[in-house]
Design an enzyme around this catalytic site. Structure first.
Site, short mmCIF file in Angstrom:
data_model
loop_
_atom_site.label_atom_id
_atom_site.label_comp_id
_atom_site.label_asym_id
_atom_site.label_seq_id
_atom_site.Cartn_x
_atom_site.Cartn_y
_atom_site.Cartn_z
N GLU A 19 0.82 -1.22 0.00
CA GLU A 19 0.00 0.00 0.00
C GLU A 19 0.85 1.26 0.00
O GLU A 19 0.45 2.28 -0.55
CB GLU A 19 -0.94 0.00 1.22
N HIS A 22 1.47 2.26 -3.56
CA HIS A 22 0.35 3.04 -4.10
C HIS A 22 0.38 4.48 -3.57
O HIS A 22 0.23 5.45 -4.33
CB HIS A 22 -0.99 2.41 -3.71
#
Length: 420
Positions: A19, A22
């Site tokens: 994550e 991202h």
């Protein structure tokens, strides 16, 4: 308990790194990231830094980065809505109070005529005191407050959907890429500790209670020949020993610049082909250097990516069935076995799982990163974006099917672990 803690730590790190990929690329692309979350479900902990809330949630089964423009905005201000406005020193709206107006006595009360929080960044409304229609400009970082929780507005140029196809592609791809990068780093650390296997004609670590150590061979001995066979590489040692089970072999070695002969009686075991193979209980020699560790990290990462792709090909062609897949229960069980074998084994396992997570996420399936990348590629080929509503429906259906597959795989795991 040790297995549970290990699983939580391993998957927590893998998800956090995924994550983070991202998040960091999204921020570099100018996308407003509202939340970076590890886990799903109720919040256990949260802290806001800048414009992003970092949260830890109860269920450690995934994570997400909530980017503006991926989902409908949290609030829709409609005509006739009574709101409160707070202003900054430039007299631009800094906060839009949606409800509980009585808790904000300093807010200017307005009845909305129109509200544009994305393009023109302006609210037109009737002043509650004199009824005059006034236009109120918004600060680009203005917040709206719902139930006393503040959420930053997302101008159109800060939304995921407004970015170029390249920026969106890189933002999505960054998650799996970080998993591959993490695996590489783990392998480099592993080889820095363990050493990188070498093909030098030397003896590596010797195993206790096995022929090599019992005969008097030492780690680091350079093997010149076995019987009358010249030895030029570690592979030569392995080949000759494997071909002579239950045999007495004469090793000519060099130790401390002196040559000597040592007789070693090989043991026998069944090899991969089913035939008896000789062994003496010696590992390959290793070398310690930063460059060698880097090369080992690259080669090992490439090897496991290739193995994962071969496995997927076998699954698609039917060479292996769904019963060969492992889900959370199977991974938990295997992790428990590796934990008992030591830190370095767990380190290798974590690198493999990181590669697995990266590959799985790149599959062109709805609800996965690969599915989202596929939509961006299709958009580039069509020359126009796909209807967001249709894309959401496809992702929803894909997510439901993935959950069904997870149930099937988990049931298979339970049968393997508990019923066999």
């Amino acid at each position: 308990m040790e297995t549970f803690i290990s699983v939580v730590i391993i998957f927590g790190v893998l998800i956090a790194i995924h994550e983070f990929g991202h998040l960091i690329v999204a921020k570099k692309s100018g996308i407003l990231c509202r939340e970076y979350a590890i886990g799903f479900g109720p919040k256990l902990f949260s802290i806001k830094k800048g414009e992003t809330v970092y949260t830890l949630r109860l269920l450690p089964i995934g994570g997400f980065v909530r980017m503006a423009g991926e989902d409908p905005e949290i609030i829709d201000i409609k005509p006739g809505h009574r709101i409160g406005l707070l202003f900054n020193h430039q007299q631009h709206v800094s906060k839009i109070i949606i409800n509980h107006l009585d808790k904000y006595p300093d807010a200017k009360l307005v009845t909305v005529e129109t509200a544009d929080l994305e393009k023109d960044l302006v609210i037109k409304g009737y002043d509650s005191e004199d009824g005059e229609l006034i236009e109120y400009p918004l600060d680009r970082e203005a917040e709206y407050v719902v139930d006393e929780q503040a959420f930053q507005i997302a101008p159109l140029d800060r939304q995921f959907s407004s970015k170029t196809k390249t920026a969106r592609f890189l933002t999505i791809f960054a998650g799996p890429f970080m998993n591959f990068l993490l695996a590489f780093v783990i392998f480099v650390v592993y080889f820095s500790i363990q050493g990188v296997p070498s093909n030098a004609p030397k003896l590596g670590q010797l195993v206790e209670n096995n022929p090599a150590i019992q005969a008097g061979l030492h780690q680091g001995d350079r093997v010149i020949q076995i019987d009358e066979q010249p030895i030029n590489a570690w592979q030569d040692i392995m080949t000759y020993v494997n071909h002579h089970p239950n045999s007495l072999l004469t090793f000519t070695i060099e130790r401390n610049n002196q040559q000597q002969k040592i007789d070693v009686k090989t043991n026998a075991r069944k090899g991969p082909s089913g035939k008896q193979e000789g062994f003496i209980g010696v590992y390959a020699p290793t070398k310690h250097s930063f460059v060698a560790s880097l090369k080992g990290g690259v080669s090992q990462t490439y090897f496991w990516i290739k193995q994962e792709l071969v496995g997927l090909k076998m699954l698609v062609t039917g060479a292996v069935g769904l019963d060969q897949l492992s889900g959370p229960v199977g991974i938990y069980n295997v992790t428990g076995q590796f934990v008992s074998q030591g830190f370095l084994i767990v380190l290798n396992w974590a690198a493999f799982l990181s590669i697995n997570l990266g590959i799985i996420n790149l599959l062109p399936l709805p609800a996965l990163d690969g599915g989202r990348l596929l939509f961006i590629i299709v958009e580039a080929l069509r020359g126009k974006p796909i209807d967001p509503q249709r894309e959401s429906i496809v992702h929803f259906i894909g997510f439901a099917l993935l959950m069904l597959l997870m149930v099937v795989v988990t049931w298979n795991d339970i049968q393997k672990v508990f019923l066999h």
